[in-house]
Design a protein around this motif. Structure first.
Motif, short mmCIF file in Angstrom:
data_model
loop_
_atom_site.label_atom_id
_atom_site.label_comp_id
_atom_site.label_asym_id
_atom_site.label_seq_id
_atom_site.Cartn_x
_atom_site.Cartn_y
_atom_site.Cartn_z
N ARG A 233 -2.35 12.93 -4.16
CA ARG A 233 -0.91 12.77 -4.48
C ARG A 233 -0.31 11.52 -3.84
NH1 ARG A 233 -1.67 18.21 -4.33
NH2 ARG A 233 -0.82 19.45 -6.04
N CYS A 234 -0.87 11.08 -2.71
CA CYS A 234 -0.42 9.81 -2.11
C CYS A 234 -0.81 8.66 -3.04
CB CYS A 234 -1.09 9.56 -0.77
SG CYS A 234 -0.52 10.60 0.56
N ILE A 235 -1.96 8.81 -3.69
CA ILE A 235 -2.51 7.73 -4.52
C ILE A 235 -1.87 7.75 -5.91
CG2 ILE A 235 -4.64 6.82 -5.55
CD1 ILE A 235 -6.09 8.20 -3.12
N VAL A 236 -1.76 8.94 -6.50
CA VAL A 236 -1.13 9.08 -7.83
C VAL A 236 -0.08 10.19 -7.73
CG1 VAL A 236 -1.50 9.45 -10.30
CG2 VAL A 236 -3.32 8.44 -8.94
N PRO A 237 1.13 9.85 -7.26
CA PRO A 237 2.15 10.90 -7.10
C PRO A 237 2.69 11.44 -8.42
CG PRO A 237 3.03 8.76 -6.44
CD PRO A 237 1.58 8.55 -6.74
N HIS A 238 2.68 10.59 -9.45
CA HIS A 238 3.18 11.03 -10.76
C HIS A 238 2.14 10.72 -11.82
CE1 HIS A 238 7.15 11.97 -9.32
NE2 HIS A 238 7.16 10.82 -8.67
N PRO A 239 1.59 11.75 -12.46
CA PRO A 239 0.53 11.50 -13.44
C PRO A 239 1.06 10.83 -14.71
CG PRO A 239 1.09 13.83 -13.38
CD PRO A 239 1.89 13.18 -12.30
N GLY B 59 0.79 -1.23 0.00
CA GLY B 59 0.00 0.00 0.00
C GLY B 59 0.82 1.27 0.00
N ARG B 60 2.14 1.17 0.12
CA ARG B 60 2.97 2.38 0.12
C ARG B 60 3.73 2.47 -1.18
NH1 ARG B 60 6.06 4.32 5.21
NH2 ARG B 60 5.38 6.26 4.26
N PHE C 78 7.77 6.96 -2.32
CA PHE C 78 7.90 7.59 -1.00
C PHE C 78 8.76 6.74 -0.06
CE2 PHE C 78 3.79 9.11 -2.66
CZ PHE C 78 4.06 10.47 -2.69
N LEU D 99 -7.79 2.45 -3.50
CA LEU D 99 -8.01 2.79 -4.91
C LEU D 99 -8.75 1.61 -5.53
CD1 LEU D 99 -7.44 4.75 -7.29
CD2 LEU D 99 -5.41 3.38 -7.80
N LEU E 259 0.59 8.75 3.65
CA LEU E 259 2.02 8.89 3.90
C LEU E 259 2.29 9.96 4.94
CD1 LEU E 259 2.83 8.81 0.15
CD2 LEU E 259 3.29 6.98 1.76
N LYS E 260 3.02 9.56 5.98
CA LYS E 260 3.34 10.52 7.04
C LYS E 260 4.11 11.70 6.48
CE LYS E 260 3.40 7.48 11.02
NZ LYS E 260 4.22 6.70 11.91
N GLU E 261 4.97 11.40 5.49
CA GLU E 261 5.83 12.45 4.97
C GLU E 261 5.20 13.21 3.79
OE1 GLU E 261 5.88 9.20 4.79
OE2 GLU E 261 7.77 8.49 3.96
N ILE F 191 -7.32 -1.79 -3.88
CA ILE F 191 -6.02 -1.94 -3.23
C ILE F 191 -5.86 -0.87 -2.15
CG2 ILE F 191 -4.86 -3.09 -5.15
CD1 ILE F 191 -3.59 -0.46 -5.87
N GLU F 192 -5.23 -1.28 -1.07
CA GLU F 192 -5.02 -0.36 0.05
C GLU F 192 -3.96 0.66 -0.34
OE1 GLU F 192 -6.63 -0.65 3.07
OE2 GLU F 192 -7.76 -2.36 2.31
N VAL F 193 -4.17 1.90 0.04
CA VAL F 193 -3.14 2.94 -0.14
C VAL F 193 -2.91 3.57 1.23
CG1 VAL F 193 -2.51 5.07 -1.32
CG2 VAL F 193 -3.94 3.40 -2.49
N THR F 194 -1.70 3.42 1.72
CA THR F 194 -1.41 3.94 3.07
C THR F 194 -1.16 5.44 2.99
OG1 THR F 194 -0.30 1.84 3.46
CG2 THR F 194 0.10 3.59 5.07
#
Lengths: 102, 250
Positions: free
Chosen positions: B169-175, A74-75, A79, B214, B232-234, B227-230
């Motif tokens: 952006r966590c899910i799709v960081p780069h289009p 999931g990560r 990142f 997603l 992001l802390k950062e 699907i799980e998308v965690t």
């Protein structure tokens, strides 16, 4: 004994691919890797076994297409440590290009 | 309050939404961002579900090549503004429906004005540059953003709730590259319908949302996966860094 210690430990991970990548491999596979394998090495293993994936994942210069999502449990590896991200036992690796149209 | 006529109109959905829920929808305002394949499906389903206000934003005119999937338009509409036409076509579904057409490009400069008074934003865009602008506006306003996208037989949906879930952006960081992707009305219909279902659940506070997930639709194999998308802390947009910055501002 020495030989045993040098032999890398084997482990299993699950790889799931979606969308256009389904043309080249099954949706879900169990892949056996050695401990310490990176995400980049796993992708190379997959493209060796399924050559059609190569163009979907990498550009003509061999660089990973940035928009391909590679998720480790999931990560997004973007990142984490990108292609150097270490894959661990029982990890679920999801690979897919995102849809963009509307 | 629902009128007796409205109660009659929604008699087949109040068993699942409740009269209170139907009233919440009547009082809810949704921005449908884009009036293409996804947007036309979304606008229609929002009107039929009973949303009180449907604002539709699109800067394009209708072209012949849109008519394989943009289901609110017909051949005589070619050349008309999409948002105007979409609004015209959904009017009259409910007696109270308030519709608004916005015929401009969505930009960083106008997005807050465009989202003013909205309770939810539904993404029907064809590019991620604008999707990120809308997602940022949703975050700024503290309202849900329902992401959707299609590519041929494939599609995806995710719901983001500011401060509570992974952001776009966590899910799709780069289009993906901005190209004209293949599009099928059957796919836009499925994805748009799921997005409206998410919007209804957001407004009513019911069911399980597609947050931190997603949903991937594969029409070619008739398979749907989540699907799980965690979160992001950062992540500078929704993670710990942002929370720290917000706290520092206080």
């Amino acid at each position: 004994m020495q030989e045993d210690e040098n032999r890398a430990e084997k482990m299993k991970v699950t790889v799931k691919v979606f969308a256009t990548l389904r043309r080249f491999m099954e949706k879900e596979s169990q892949v056996t890797i050695e401990s310490g394998t990176t995400a980049g090495e796993l992708l190379l293993m997959l493209t060796k076994e399924h050559p059609g994936l190569n163009n979907e994942l990498f550009d003509e210069t061999g660089v990973l297409r940035e928009y391909v999502n590679i998720l480790k449990n999931g990560r997004n590896i973007h990142f984490l440590n990108k292609l150097e991200t270490i894959i661990e036992e029982n990890d679920l690796i999801a690979i897919f290009p995102p849809s963009g149209g509307g | 309050m629902l009128t007796p006529e409205e109660k009659e109109q929604f008699i087949r959905q109040t068993p699942i939404l409740g009269e209170d829920g139907q009233e919440k929808l009547k009082n809810a305002a949704v921005l449908v961002a884009g009036a293409g394949g996804l947007g036309t499906a979304i606008a229609l389903h929002c009107a039929f579900a009973g949303f009180g206000t449907v604002r539709i934003a699109d800067c394009d005119r209708i072209e012949r090549s849109n008519l394989n999937r943009q289901t609110l338009y017909r051949l005589p509409d070619i050349g008309r503004m999409k948002a105007d036409m979409a609004v015209e076509r959904i009017q009259g579904v409910t007696p109270y429906l308030c519709t608004e057409a916005v015929n401009t490009v969505i930009t960083v400069e106008n997005v807050l004005q465009m989202t003013a008074g909205m309770d939810i934003i539904i993404d029907a865009m064809d590019n991620y540059d604008t999707r990120y602008i809308l997602a940022d506006a949703a975050e700024e306003r503290g309202i849900p953003f329902i992401h959707g996208a299609i590519d041929g037989f494939y599609g995806q949906v995710a719901t983001t709730i500011p401060g509570q879930s992974a952001c776009l952006r966590c899910i799709v960081p780069h289009p993906p590259p901005r190209t004209k992707v293949p599009a099928l009305s059957a796919t836009t219909g499925i994805i748009g319908s799921i997005q409206v279902t998410e919007a209804i659940k957001c407004i009513l506070g019911m069911g399980t949302l597609l947050t931190d997930k997603l949903l991937l639709w594969d029409g070619l194999h008739c398979e749907m996966d989540t699907i799980e998308v965690t979160p992001l802390k950062e992540c500078p947009h929704c993670g710990e860094c942002r929370k720290m910055k917000t706290e520092q501002k206080k």
